[in-house]
Design an enzyme around this catalytic site. Structure first.
Site, short mmCIF file in Angstrom:
data_model
loop_
_atom_site.label_atom_id
_atom_site.label_comp_id
_atom_site.label_asym_id
_atom_site.label_seq_id
_atom_site.Cartn_x
_atom_site.Cartn_y
_atom_site.Cartn_z
N GLY A 28 0.81 -1.22 0.00
CA GLY A 28 0.00 0.00 0.00
C GLY A 28 0.84 1.26 0.00
N LEU A 30 0.44 3.65 -2.12
CA LEU A 30 0.81 3.45 -3.52
C LEU A 30 1.33 4.72 -4.18
CD1 LEU A 30 -2.19 1.18 -4.57
CD2 LEU A 30 0.07 0.50 -3.73
N GLU A 32 3.66 6.03 -8.11
CA GLU A 32 3.84 5.72 -9.54
C GLU A 32 4.64 4.44 -9.78
OE1 GLU A 32 2.67 6.95 -12.54
OE2 GLU A 32 1.25 7.88 -11.18
N GLY A 33 5.54 4.10 -8.87
CA GLY A 33 6.29 2.84 -9.01
C GLY A 33 5.33 1.65 -9.03
N HIS A 34 4.38 1.64 -8.09
CA HIS A 34 3.38 0.57 -8.04
C HIS A 34 2.50 0.59 -9.30
CE1 HIS A 34 3.93 1.35 -3.54
NE2 HIS A 34 4.30 0.09 -3.67
N GLN A 58 8.04 -9.28 7.87
CA GLN A 58 9.23 -8.88 7.12
C GLN A 58 9.89 -7.62 7.68
OE1 GLN A 58 6.85 -8.32 3.42
NE2 GLN A 58 8.25 -6.63 3.02
N GLY A 147 9.19 -4.96 -8.84
CA GLY A 147 9.99 -3.80 -9.20
C GLY A 147 11.48 -4.05 -9.02
N GLN A 148 12.27 -3.51 -9.95
CA GLN A 148 13.73 -3.60 -9.84
C GLN A 148 14.24 -2.86 -8.61
OE1 GLN A 148 16.11 -2.25 -13.27
NE2 GLN A 148 17.76 -1.83 -11.80
N GLN A 153 15.14 -8.80 -3.66
CA GLN A 153 13.84 -9.44 -3.42
C GLN A 153 13.36 -10.18 -4.67
OE1 GLN A 153 10.57 -7.51 -1.07
NE2 GLN A 153 9.75 -7.04 -3.09
P1 AMP Z 1 6.17 -2.32 -1.65
O1 AMP Z 1 4.77 -1.80 -1.56
O2 AMP Z 1 7.21 -1.32 -1.29
O3 AMP Z 1 6.33 -3.65 -0.98
O4 AMP Z 1 6.41 -2.59 -3.19
C1 AMP Z 1 5.55 -3.39 -3.96
C2 AMP Z 1 6.16 -3.63 -5.32
O5 AMP Z 1 6.38 -2.38 -5.97
C3 AMP Z 1 7.54 -4.31 -5.23
O6 AMP Z 1 7.65 -5.25 -6.29
C4 AMP Z 1 8.49 -3.15 -5.41
O7 AMP Z 1 9.74 -3.53 -5.95
C5 AMP Z 1 7.73 -2.29 -6.39
N1 AMP Z 1 8.21 -0.91 -6.33
C6 AMP Z 1 8.35 -0.14 -5.22
N2 AMP Z 1 8.89 1.07 -5.55
C7 AMP Z 1 9.10 1.03 -6.90
C8 AMP Z 1 9.64 1.96 -7.84
N3 AMP Z 1 10.08 3.16 -7.48
N4 AMP Z 1 9.70 1.57 -9.14
C9 AMP Z 1 9.27 0.35 -9.52
N5 AMP Z 1 8.75 -0.56 -8.69
C10 AMP Z 1 8.66 -0.23 -7.39
#
Ligand code: AMP
Length: 282
Positions: A28, A30, A32-34, A58, A147-148, A153
């Site tokens: 959550g 959220l 732009e990456g998400h 985690q 995401g990279q 992970q």
């Molecule tokens: P999180 O909510 O931080 O657990 O992230 C969920 C997914 O979004 C994971 O696969 C992350 O790698 C990806 N993610 C988080 N930040 C970014 C970002 N800036 N660009 C691309 N993917 C992202």
């Protein structure tokens, strides 16, 4: 958009689908990456599901878990606008009916979980694997979007999928950055304006390492130059690591030609916030 709270409901919804399902797991808050992962899934699959679950197992730091941003109502609205088919947002009890010490808590990833993030966040990847195993068994996606930004992970989850023997394809999407280069992260909202400025050192250190490589410098020089940039940011209190490694194995390299694909990874601590980033060098 269907809101799903329980695994039983999720299984029923899953059975009603007549085509491939893309899955974007998130915690959550959220950004732009998400959404880039969601858009990628929507382009490639007739159905897309996003999970929102802040997974307690985690977090190696209880304060980080307590302060983790939670913006559920806003997240839901934005996902609806993206045209997501379903959101799975379970409670902690739904995911861990037998408590946190259950059969999924003990996957072993050897070297991969002991270095970099693993070395600095004890138990972190055990917790990640535990929740992702549960999510994958519940969702049964065809394609998983990661995401990279969290590169280590991605490698751990690929290994997990092998262990679970599930027919799931993993797609890694590039890191989405703010216009000045800072990698987007849910934790960025916790940065003060001064910390936000200092946080740019991560991106700059990675760019510097790549420049050194491109200009014919050595791995040692690339690391030294990157460290200088990190050390010159006064609000970076601790540099957990800046490493240049083989992108497939995460083993450190001494010469650029020791690996086909090389990646630099960095993690730092500021007052109250820990930040990570990475970049392919070669
Ligand atoms: P999180 O909510 O931080 O657990 O992230 C969920 C997914 O979004 C994971 O696969 C992350 O790698 C990806 N993610 C988080 N930040 C970014 C970002 N800036 N660009 C691309 N993917 C992202």
């Amino acid at each position: 958009m269907k809101m799903i709270r329980t695994i039983d409901e999720l299984k029923r919804w899953r059975e009603s689908l007549d085509g491939p399902l893309g899955f974007v797991p998130t915690m959550g808050a959220l950004h732009e990456g998400h959404f880039s992962l969601v858009r990628c899934s929507k382009q490639e699959n007739p159905y897309t599901i996003v999970s929102i679950f802040v997974n307690p197992t985690q977090f190696d730091d209880p304060e980080d878990l307590r302060k983790y941003p939670r913006t559920f109502e806003r997240d839901k609205e934005l996902l609806e606008r993206e045209g997501v088919d379903a959101v799975f947002a379970p409670t902690v009890e739904e995911m861990y009916p037998k408590g946190f010490e259950d059969e999924d808590a003990h996957y072993d990833f050897g070297y991969l979980e002991r270095i970099l993030e693993g070395a600095h966040r004890p138990g972190h990847f055990k917790g990640v694997a535990q929740v992702v195993a549960k999510l994958l068994r519940a969702v049964e996606p065809d394609v998983l979007y990661l995401g990279q930004k969290d590169y280590q992970q991605v490698l751990i989850i690929k290994k997990l999928i092998e262990k679970l023997s599930m027919p799931i394809k993993v797609v890694m999407c590039p890191t989405v950055r703010e216009s000045d280069g800072l990698a987007m992260s849910s934790r960025n909202v916790r940065l003060s304006p001064q910390q936000r400025e200092n946080a740019l050192a991560l991106y700059r250190s990675l760019i510097k390492a790549k420049e050194v490589y491109e200009q014919g410098g050595s791995v040692v020089e690339a690391k030294q130059e990157a460290m200088k940039i990190l050390e010159s940011a006064p609000l970076i209190k601790e540099i957990d690591y800046f490493e240049i490694v083989d992108a497939d194995t995460l083993k450190p390299i001494n010469n650029w030609d020791e690996a086909d694909k090389v990646i630099a990874l960095v993690a730092v601590r500021m007052e109250g916030v820990r930040l990570i980033d990475n970049m392919f060098i070669k």
